[in-house]
Design a protein around this motif. Sequence first.
Motif, short mmCIF file in Angstrom:
data_model
loop_
_atom_site.label_atom_id
_atom_site.label_comp_id
_atom_site.label_asym_id
_atom_site.label_seq_id
_atom_site.Cartn_x
_atom_site.Cartn_y
_atom_site.Cartn_z
N THR A 161 7.12 4.63 -4.58
CA THR A 161 8.02 3.75 -3.51
C THR A 161 8.01 2.27 -3.91
N HIS B 289 -5.54 -2.44 -3.29
CA HIS B 289 -6.89 -2.44 -2.57
C HIS B 289 -7.71 -3.58 -2.82
N SER C 121 0.81 -1.08 0.06
CA SER C 121 0.00 -0.02 0.01
C SER C 121 0.89 1.30 -0.09
N SER D 265 0.91 -2.61 -7.35
CA SER D 265 0.28 -1.30 -7.02
C SER D 265 -1.24 -1.23 -7.70
N GLY E 130 2.28 2.96 -2.35
CA GLY E 130 2.11 3.68 -3.42
C GLY E 130 3.21 3.26 -4.56
#
Length: 231
Positions: A73, A120, A68, A116, A70
């Motif tokens: 990163t 979610h 999570s 990425s 991003g």
Amino acid sequence: MSTIDTISRNYRWTEHQHAVADLVIIAFFYLLRVGEYTSPARTGNRRTIPLRQCDIRLWRNGTLLQHSAGLPTLLCADSATISIANTKNGTKGAVVHHEAFGGPICPVAALARRVSNICHAGEACPLSRVSHASGRITTATDRDIGIAVRWGATSDGLLARGYTLSRISSHSLRAGGAMALKLSGASDSTIMRVGRWTSLTYLTYIHTQIGALTAGVAWNMSTAFTFQNVG
């Protein structure tokens, strides 16, 4: 390798094809069977569990990155590990690790983009799921991979180098990855470990018709030797 580069650079017209291009890169470097990273176009019972978000680990200087965190990163990851829960031949928990090397065909960056995109959707979300900016969800299938590979082979001019489309498929990525390892001088044990082969059956994946494998062999064979029978 140039075909993988062609797909990576040019097969990205839509969000779905962007994901397919990344899956092609991942499959090539991790020597994956198509069922290990896509959903089948046809449903049915399968032993193989396709890669899920929870099967991917991205690292930076030895520290595990959170999915999570991003995309910027995650793209800083310097290595990535995949763990295949279950395979066609019954191997469970096989682990393969690669380091990042930058550029358009880096497998670590491809994994970072895939993770990425689905971060979610839950840890059990398959890597083949594609989340679109519009909210639409699609799934990359084995057929999608086959189409992309044949497109790449055609665009890269492989048909003029003795290849035929009928012999090019999603399976070519695993075979091509094994071939690239062999030509780079990797040992049999390394090829077997990356490809999760338990014996030298991986040799069936090596294209013996590739000229690079026999470069200089005829010249070496022409050397005259003096033999002495000691038997």
